[in-house]
Design a protein around this motif. Structure first.
Motif, mmCIF file in Angstrom:
data_model
loop_
_atom_site.group_PDB
_atom_site.id
_atom_site.type_symbol
_atom_site.label_atom_id
_atom_site.label_comp_id
_atom_site.label_asym_id
_atom_site.label_seq_id
_atom_site.Cartn_x
_atom_site.Cartn_y
_atom_site.Cartn_z
ATOM 1 N N TYR A 10 -2.684 -10.255 -5.712
ATOM 2 C CA TYR A 10 -3.747 -9.260 -5.880
ATOM 3 C C TYR A 10 -4.048 -9.016 -7.354
ATOM 4 C CZ TYR A 10 -3.330 -8.716 -0.944
ATOM 5 O OH TYR A 10 -3.336 -8.986 0.399
ATOM 6 N N LYS A 11 -5.266 -8.564 -7.616
ATOM 7 C CA LYS A 11 -5.761 -8.420 -8.986
ATOM 8 C C LYS A 11 -5.846 -6.969 -9.475
ATOM 9 C CE LYS A 11 -6.992 -12.832 -9.303
ATOM 10 N NZ LYS A 11 -6.613 -13.757 -10.332
ATOM 11 N N HIS A 12 -6.011 -6.021 -8.550
ATOM 12 C CA HIS A 12 -6.206 -4.617 -8.918
ATOM 13 C C HIS A 12 -5.282 -3.758 -8.072
ATOM 14 C CE1 HIS A 12 -8.211 -0.912 -10.107
ATOM 15 N NE2 HIS A 12 -8.301 -0.592 -8.836
ATOM 16 N N PHE A 13 -4.668 -2.750 -8.703
ATOM 17 C CA PHE A 13 -3.736 -1.870 -8.000
ATOM 18 C C PHE A 13 -4.112 -0.412 -8.243
ATOM 19 C CE2 PHE A 13 -1.580 -5.830 -8.558
ATOM 20 C CZ PHE A 13 -0.917 -6.012 -7.357
ATOM 21 N N LEU A 14 -3.880 0.398 -7.219
ATOM 22 C CA LEU A 14 -4.154 1.827 -7.294
ATOM 23 C C LEU A 14 -2.983 2.578 -6.665
ATOM 24 C CD1 LEU A 14 -6.211 4.148 -7.886
ATOM 25 C CD2 LEU A 14 -6.973 3.865 -5.510
ATOM 26 N N PRO A 15 -2.320 3.466 -7.428
ATOM 27 C CA PRO A 15 -1.260 4.276 -6.824
ATOM 28 C C PRO A 15 -1.855 5.207 -5.761
ATOM 29 C CG PRO A 15 -1.222 4.442 -9.230
ATOM 30 C CD PRO A 15 -2.483 3.752 -8.858
ATOM 31 N N LEU A 16 -1.174 5.301 -4.635
ATOM 32 C CA LEU A 16 -1.577 6.181 -3.539
ATOM 33 C C LEU A 16 -0.380 7.014 -3.106
ATOM 34 C CD1 LEU A 16 -3.432 3.505 -1.358
ATOM 35 C CD2 LEU A 16 -4.524 5.269 -2.752
ATOM 36 N N GLN A 17 -0.649 8.067 -2.384
ATOM 37 C CA GLN A 17 0.392 8.927 -1.827
ATOM 38 C C GLN A 17 0.041 9.214 -0.376
ATOM 39 O OE1 GLN A 17 3.320 10.639 -3.094
ATOM 40 N NE2 GLN A 17 3.452 11.078 -0.903
ATOM 41 N N THR A 18 0.987 9.005 0.521
ATOM 42 C CA THR A 18 0.709 9.391 1.901
ATOM 43 C C THR A 18 0.504 10.900 1.955
ATOM 44 O OG1 THR A 18 3.062 9.600 2.424
ATOM 45 C CG2 THR A 18 2.002 7.482 2.952
ATOM 46 N N ARG A 19 -0.277 11.327 2.936
ATOM 47 C CA ARG A 19 -0.555 12.752 3.123
ATOM 48 C C ARG A 19 0.084 13.213 4.428
ATOM 49 N NH1 ARG A 19 -6.802 11.808 3.344
ATOM 50 N NH2 ARG A 19 -5.891 10.406 4.852
ATOM 51 N N TRP A 20 0.384 14.474 4.520
ATOM 52 C CA TRP A 20 0.960 15.055 5.729
ATOM 53 C C TRP A 20 0.117 14.692 6.945
ATOM 54 C CZ3 TRP A 20 5.172 16.955 7.707
ATOM 55 C CH2 TRP A 20 5.119 17.752 8.843
ATOM 56 N N ALA A 21 -1.193 14.769 6.802
ATOM 57 C CA ALA A 21 -2.097 14.507 7.923
ATOM 58 C C ALA A 21 -2.143 13.028 8.318
ATOM 59 C CB ALA A 21 -3.506 14.980 7.576
ATOM 60 N N ASP A 22 -1.591 12.125 7.493
ATOM 61 C CA ASP A 22 -1.601 10.699 7.820
ATOM 62 C C ASP A 22 -0.630 10.361 8.957
ATOM 63 O OD1 ASP A 22 -3.384 10.345 5.731
ATOM 64 O OD2 ASP A 22 -1.890 9.526 4.352
ATOM 65 N N ASN A 23 0.445 11.128 9.084
ATOM 66 C CA ASN A 23 1.441 10.856 10.129
ATOM 67 C C ASN A 23 0.886 11.176 11.503
ATOM 68 O OD1 ASN A 23 3.387 10.091 8.297
ATOM 69 N ND2 ASN A 23 4.876 11.613 8.928
ATOM 70 N N ASP A 24 1.305 10.397 12.480
ATOM 71 C CA ASP A 24 0.925 10.695 13.858
ATOM 72 C C ASP A 24 2.128 11.261 14.606
ATOM 73 O OD1 ASP A 24 2.513 8.492 14.580
ATOM 74 O OD2 ASP A 24 0.790 7.187 14.919
ATOM 75 N N ILE A 25 1.982 11.459 15.879
ATOM 76 C CA ILE A 25 3.027 12.071 16.715
ATOM 77 C C ILE A 25 4.307 11.242 16.723
ATOM 78 C CG2 ILE A 25 2.262 11.008 18.874
ATOM 79 C CD1 ILE A 25 3.301 14.653 18.623
ATOM 80 N N TYR A 26 4.202 9.952 16.409
ATOM 81 C CA TYR A 26 5.363 9.066 16.409
ATOM 82 C C TYR A 26 6.106 9.060 15.078
ATOM 83 C CZ TYR A 26 2.905 7.556 20.562
ATOM 84 O OH TYR A 26 2.243 7.548 21.764
ATOM 85 N N GLY A 27 5.607 9.825 14.098
ATOM 86 C CA GLY A 27 6.305 9.968 12.827
ATOM 87 C C GLY A 27 6.002 8.905 11.795
ATOM 88 N N HIS A 28 4.938 8.133 12.008
ATOM 89 C CA HIS A 28 4.549 7.149 10.999
ATOM 90 C C HIS A 28 3.051 7.280 10.721
ATOM 91 C CE1 HIS A 28 3.837 4.852 14.790
ATOM 92 N NE2 HIS A 28 2.771 4.437 14.130
ATOM 93 N N VAL A 29 2.612 6.647 9.642
ATOM 94 C CA VAL A 29 1.202 6.705 9.278
ATOM 95 C C VAL A 29 0.387 6.031 10.379
ATOM 96 C CG1 VAL A 29 -0.533 5.908 7.612
ATOM 97 C CG2 VAL A 29 1.650 6.835 6.802
ATOM 98 N N ASN A 30 -0.605 6.745 10.877
ATOM 99 C CA ASN A 30 -1.466 6.239 11.937
ATOM 100 C C ASN A 30 -2.365 5.138 11.416
ATOM 101 O OD1 ASN A 30 -4.166 6.472 13.649
ATOM 102 N ND2 ASN A 30 -2.442 7.167 14.911
#
Length: 142
Positions: A10-30
């Protein structure tokens, strides 16, 4: 996407942060959150490059195709790195390829793609890529 890649692809990178709302009922990012990450990575690059004026530009990009493969779960809270490259530039379209990495990992948790067709803001008819947009895209061609 043919196979799982690494950061080096890859050529370009962007730091990201998971958000509380990203998790689903199964405990992982939906799965839908990954598409939000992809959109953020592409648009951050285009805006920061001066290639996309989201408010006044004569052309806008419309997503016409998307896809994603998942390799490892993510969850809140986690620091991530979003990665971007361009696979193909056409007259009015571009295929972006993206990956989401756990910060520090070399193998992606997910890889995806989407295709933008650039259209005239008013008529919504396909438009040739403006020179500044094409130049920004060419800098991150795989």
């Amino acid at each position: 996407m043919k196979q799982q890649t690494t950061r080096a692809n890859y050529k370009h990178f962007l730091p990201l942060q998971t958000r509380w709302a990203d998790n689903d009922i199964y405990g992982h990012v939906n799965n839908v959150a990954y598409y939000s990450y992809f959109d953020t990575i592409v648009n951050e690059y285009l805006i920061a490059s001066g290639a996309l004026d989201i408010h006044e530009g004569a052309v806008i990009g419309l997503v016409v195709e998307t896809g994603c493969k998942y390799f490892a779960p993510l969850e809140f809270p986690q620091k991530l790195d979003g990665a971007l490259r361009v696979a193909r530039i056409g007259n009015s379209s571009v295929r972006y390829e993206l990956a989401i990495f756990k910060q520090g990992d070399d193998a992606p948790a997910a890889e995806g793609h989407f295709v933008h067709v650039y259209v005239d803001r008013e008529t919504r008819r396909p438009a040739s890529l403006p020179a500044d947009l094409r130049s920004a895209l060419e800098k991150i061609v795989a």
